[in-house]
Design an enzyme around this catalytic site. Structure first.
Site, PDB file in Angstrom:
ATOM      1  N   GLU B 321      74.146  12.794 -79.223  1.00 16.71           N
ATOM      2  CA  GLU B 321      75.571  12.367 -79.202  1.00 16.71           C
ATOM      3  C   GLU B 321      75.430  11.273 -80.625  1.00 16.71           C
ATOM      4  O   GLU B 321      75.733  10.268 -80.039  1.00 16.71           O
ATOM      5  CB  GLU B 321      75.473  11.411 -77.918  1.00 16.71           C
ATOM      6  CG  GLU B 321      75.447  12.973 -76.849  1.00 16.71           C
ATOM      7  CD  GLU B 321      75.529  11.794 -75.317  1.00 16.71           C
ATOM      8  OE1 GLU B 321      75.084  10.938 -74.841  1.00 16.71           O
ATOM      9  OE2 GLU B 321      76.432  12.972 -74.759  1.00 16.71           O
ATOM     10  N   CYS B 417      80.275   8.508 -67.191  1.00 16.23           N
ATOM     11  CA  CYS B 417      80.440   7.493 -68.430  1.00 16.23           C
ATOM     12  C   CYS B 417      81.976   7.299 -68.420  1.00 16.23           C
ATOM     13  O   CYS B 417      82.415   5.942 -69.380  1.00 16.23           O
ATOM     14  CB  CYS B 417      79.665   7.267 -69.249  1.00 16.23           C
ATOM     15  SG  CYS B 417      79.841   9.071 -70.730  1.00 16.23           S
TER      16      CYS B 417
END
Lengths: 653, 653
Positions: B321, B417
């Site tokens: 990521e 998240c």
């Protein structure tokens, strides 16, 4: 199938065959014996790729009881040796070599010692898990390795007449036959990786034994029901393969999602798919199974019309080394494994035996002159696993999702399937020049200088192909027909060519084609047919459905796709644009890359205006400067150090 | 830092704040309690992503001894609850709500019960591995969760005055202070995921306690030497983290490769990087640490000038990521995580406190109006983790390397998240409109209708911002200065705007800028400053160094980047091309996507000529048909079913 022999003397391919003999075979022998200090690269970032050493020969020695130690490497490590042996066999056939024969005889001897009394052979299982023989088929690769061994032994027998090789092969095939088949008590599943079917078909072709044909057919037929067996075999291992934790579910990855006769698209692991299709076409040609033939045609069409790169590369994604979907052909993340292209050559060759259509040979040629040859460096000692159409070396290093896209060929690979596969294909390239049928039709599929000999019922026929194609497009075929039967010579007219001229016995003739072949009937005696293929650089365009190539152009000269390299054109190749109707000039450069035509093309370079330094701007602050763009054949790229490379370039008016 | 309060009444943002209050907070509460039947999608294909349920509240109840069971979910699952609580706090501040307050009080109460007597709190470790507290810092996320808890408790205290919340926060911070620091016997390492530093800085800002500032600074300073501790901690676990088997080596992934003050480029996991920079800028603004400030400026510059998408998205690859390298900005494989953009907003806001440069607010605005809002569906109940600039839904489904690129927002995500992070940012958007300095300078960073109040030494100042930006570009600021000191109003002039007009107390004035702000000095009494920003659709171009965007154009209207969707333009969006000097027409559509300006542009569609059905052709068999191309704001895409989407389109003359 006709017994035929083709001796190659081609300027380009003979060079490669000599390279196989002089460099690749000794080099690979040293690698397989861990006798050489090289850096083995992982083909992509993955913790489980074994890259400390090959150990392939040592595994055999351990399995043969001649050495002590543990198995090292992939579960299919044996196949590296088998493909090497097959290459050595073809090489011996091409040119006798006592030293190489001695080594190869030694390998056959070692294999016979590693073979178990019942005919079974696989070093991983013999050394590591003898109790799980044929018991993890989804991932064990036992039959895959067996298929390669059959191919190698048959080639070695053909080259040297070795009886021992044939005995090992028969014993192994009979072991497989004893263990697999529709009968009760046998295993009703195929290997997770197709290949044994090809080996069994070769054995059928040389022995004429029906049982091998039947077994190959059986393995294809039970493919989609194999997962039932996989699941049962994996029950003690929590339902997953015990070696790599592979899924035992029916899946596209290993072509178990549908009965093979119902498969219409190329799905899953690309090498698996083309090996499967190779066997399917082979079986269909023998049995006349129309359903099987129809599936082959559909998959062929799907690959070549929707899922193949202009280089003949296949496998659009690194994930599963697999096909994805129609027209999805990214140039910088693709897989295009060398072995997949090699498999596509095998598939094409079997399709040619199934039906006389030049499209198969057109693709075979595209694959051979581009992705197959790009799979190795000009020195024969460095190899690509993945053959990109566009590379920026910086990106492969900084983005792990591109770790498989290398810009310099490694010395060897953690999974070393490609290097010996290249060696065996190149060493046997002669087998791909002509396709000879029982009715004395000879298809001329490749324009490789060589001499074909075969027998008719009444005498010998020699076809001598004279050419330095693709340097020039002149192809002369001299047929000496010493038989009473006419020979039907079908000369492929490449689909991309135009304005060709044909001559029979010196007189210009129409070159009308049937399914891409120009047929010339050759009666007894010596006759010539000549084809002058107009080879000049051409612009190629992808279908607009290919989003990655829209507004782009590629150049090719004859069968060779071209590319631009940073070495010749500077950095930021994406900034180059080719003029739509600019001149394309060709120059032969004897000194460059073993002798190539370089294409120089009119183009422009886009660059950011010095006052436009932002990342995003509301004005187009770009400059356009004329630039001569220099192209070299794609298969030679990456031989002059790490650099950017592009096949497709933006096109401007 | 000045105490300030901003009440938002903006048409666009109030709608989102209401959505947070009425839909997102209740919906997320139900999800966190596993009280709702939804499908939790994995954010990408990965076996280890937990997606059966949230279990986040239940984890807290188990840790508090109120329930029995096992921990479920990520090691950082607690942070979902904390971010939800923070969002609830801002929402209560925006609009009182007794029911919500009761629920939130209950959460605070539960947290206090789950907190250990020594102040430590983390359900994963309390339930699963109490003996490993603070003992796997490379991946434990204990301090990451603690940081989020501090932020939530401080917000809740600000909203409700809850003393209990502040006590939990202080007890937790003191536990961290007791365990970490330069003193012997303490742990000399930072968390593998930055965040606690932000929480500690907030605690410092509200309490004025130096020790929290020092601790935040310490965590930044020891970042690069933390791997020494990681390695020691992981010795019993074969040198790798015991939860996910993470590497303990210094690495870019978690910004431990260099001392933070020496980092010059954005490297590694994008969320981690921007959270780190947020804290760095915050600390630098307080301590005057010029080295730290310089590193912030360099990293900022690297992100915004070389590694950020036009949407404000960051993180160029799914692998880690993470950031990759300069100008590597692929549009269809990128990551552009919603949380990373949220973190970039935080970083920008801290940079604005550090120095009065409108470029920070320009980027903040770009991020907010594009990637932040695109992170959620218009219904507030579906969320993107990854925000692509180009999507073909077929490809995400068939190529596992694109499994992270979804074309429809999931109801919830295995790693959740983003959804509560969006809720807390939107609920506190008022905090981002103005930046108020001790010298009574007020920067107007965003044009969000709202009212700011703050005190000078001699009285209250109210700044009322009136606008329906970006629907129109008219921004009126009414300043009631009830103090004796002049207020220095700095109004941001967006870098993309031109031909703006300014008025002070009704009279047209020059709008000269300093670092992007037009400063108006407001003496006592009530005065107005008006800025008329010329908002019309604009073409945007990427620097030619971005290979993915060369020969392409994007449209934006004011801060909103636009995109084309299949729903409006049919399939194969890559075949569309925008005319370089064609008309761009805007139409307000009240009925569409909650009210948007649609841009209609002159363009053409390329398509394959019906007689050009091959994959590769030596002639360009393409047709060009004129087509009106319809654009909608990027943040609204994907709200009308699964479909293709593109931001960048090919440009034609």
């Amino acid at each position: 199938m006709k017994k035929e022999r083709t001796a190659v003397s081609d300027p380009l391919w003979k060079r490669y065959m000599d390279l196989v003999k002089k460099e690749m075979i000794p080099y690979q022998w040293a690698v397989l014996n861990d006798d050489i200090d090289i850096f083995i690269e992982k083909e992509r970032d993955d913790d489980f790729i074994p890259n400390e050493k090959s150990h392939a020969m040592e595994n055999l020695r351990i399995a043969a009881g001649l050495s002590k130690g543990e198995h090292y490497g992939w579960v299919f490590q044996d196949s590296d040796v088998y493909k090497w042996l097959e290459a050595a066999a073809y090489s011996l056939e091409y040119e006798p070599d006592e030293d190489l024969k001695t080594i190869a005889d030694g390998v056959v001897d070692l294999i016979s010692k590693a073979q178990q009394p019942d005919g079974y052979i696989n070093t991983y299982f013999t050394i590591k898990a003898p109790e799980r023989k044929y018991d993890d088929l989804v991932e064990s690769h036992e039959l895959y390795c067996a298929g390669h061994l059959l191919e190698a032994l048959i080639a070695f027998n053909r080259a040297t007449g070795s009886e021992k090789a044939m005995q090992i092969a028969l014993k192994l095939a009979d072991n497989i036959d004893a263990n697999f088949g529709p009968e009760e008590g046998k295993i009703h599943a195929a290997d997770g990786h197709e290949e044994v079917e090809i080996g069994l078909m070769k054995l059928y072709h040389v022995t004429g034994e029906e049982k091998y044909l039947k077994l190959a057919d059986y393995f294809l037929t039970i493919r989609d029901s194999s997962p039932e067996v996989y699941k049962k075999q994996c029950e003690p291992d929590n339902g997953k393969g015990f070696i790599f934790n592979s899924s035992c579910e029916p899946q596209k990855y290993n072509q178990t999602h549908l009965p093979v006769r119902e498969q219409e698209t190329a799905e899953g692991h690309a090498v698996r798919l083309v090996y499967m299709c190779t066997a399917m076409a082979d079986v269909a040609a023998e049995t006349g199974d129309e359903q099987l033939a129809a599936a082959c045609r559909k998959i062929w069409k799907n690959i070549t019309e929707k899922r193949m790169y202009i280089t003949g590369g296949i496998g659009q994604t690194v994930s599963g080394e697999a096909f994805t979907l129609d027209y999805d052909l990214p140039n910088d993340t693709m897989y295009c494994e060398t072995c997949a292209s090699i498999g596509l050559v095998f598939f094409a060759k079997r399709m040619l035996r199934l039906e006389r259509k030049a499209e198969y040979a057109d693709v075979m040629e595209r694959v051979l002159y581009n992705t197959v040859l790009s799979g190795m460096a000009l020195d024969g000692k460095h190899f690509f696993y993945v053959n990109p159409l566009e590379v920026d070396p910086k990106k492969g290093k900084k983005d792990p999702t591109k770790s498989h896209v290398k810009s310099v060929r490694p010395q060897w690979l953690g999974c070393a399937c490609c290097p010996p596969n290249l060696a065996r294909l190149i060493a046997s390239i002669g087998d791909h020049v002509f396709t000879v049928f029982d009715d004395n039709t000879v298809l001329v599929d490749l324009f490789i200088r060589s001499e074909l000999k075969f027998e008719t019922d009444s005498g010998e026929v020699t076809v001598k192909l004279e050419s330095d194609y693709p340097k020039s497009g002149r192809v002369v075929l001299e047929v000496r027909n010493n038989s009473d039967e006419p020979v039907n010579l079908g000369i492929r007219i490449p689909s991309w060519s135009e304005k060709n001229r044909g001559y029979v016995d010196g007189a210009e003739t129409e070159t009308e084609t049937k399914d891409g072949y120009w047929y010339v009937r050759i009666l007894s005696g010596t006759h010539t047919a000549e084809l002058d293929i107009c080879i000049e650089p051409k612009r190629w365009y992808a279908n607009t459905a290919v989003s990655e190539d829209i507004h782009k152009v590629a150049l090719a000269r004859g069968p060779q796709v071209y590319c631009v390299e940073e070495t010749d054109n500077g950095k930021d190749l994406h900034c180059l644009s080719l003029k739509e109707s600019g001149k394309l000039e060709c120059e032969w450069r004897e000194d460059l890359l073993n002798g190539v035509f370089v294409i120089e093309a009119e183009g422009v370079r886009y660059s950011q205006n010095p006052d436009g330094n932002g990342l995003y701007l509301t004005e187009k602050r770009q400059e356009k400067t004329p630039e001569t763009i220099r192209f070299v054949p794609y298969h030679t790229w990456g031989n002059r150090g790490e650099n950017e490379m592009h096949i497709w370039l933006h096109e401007t008016e």
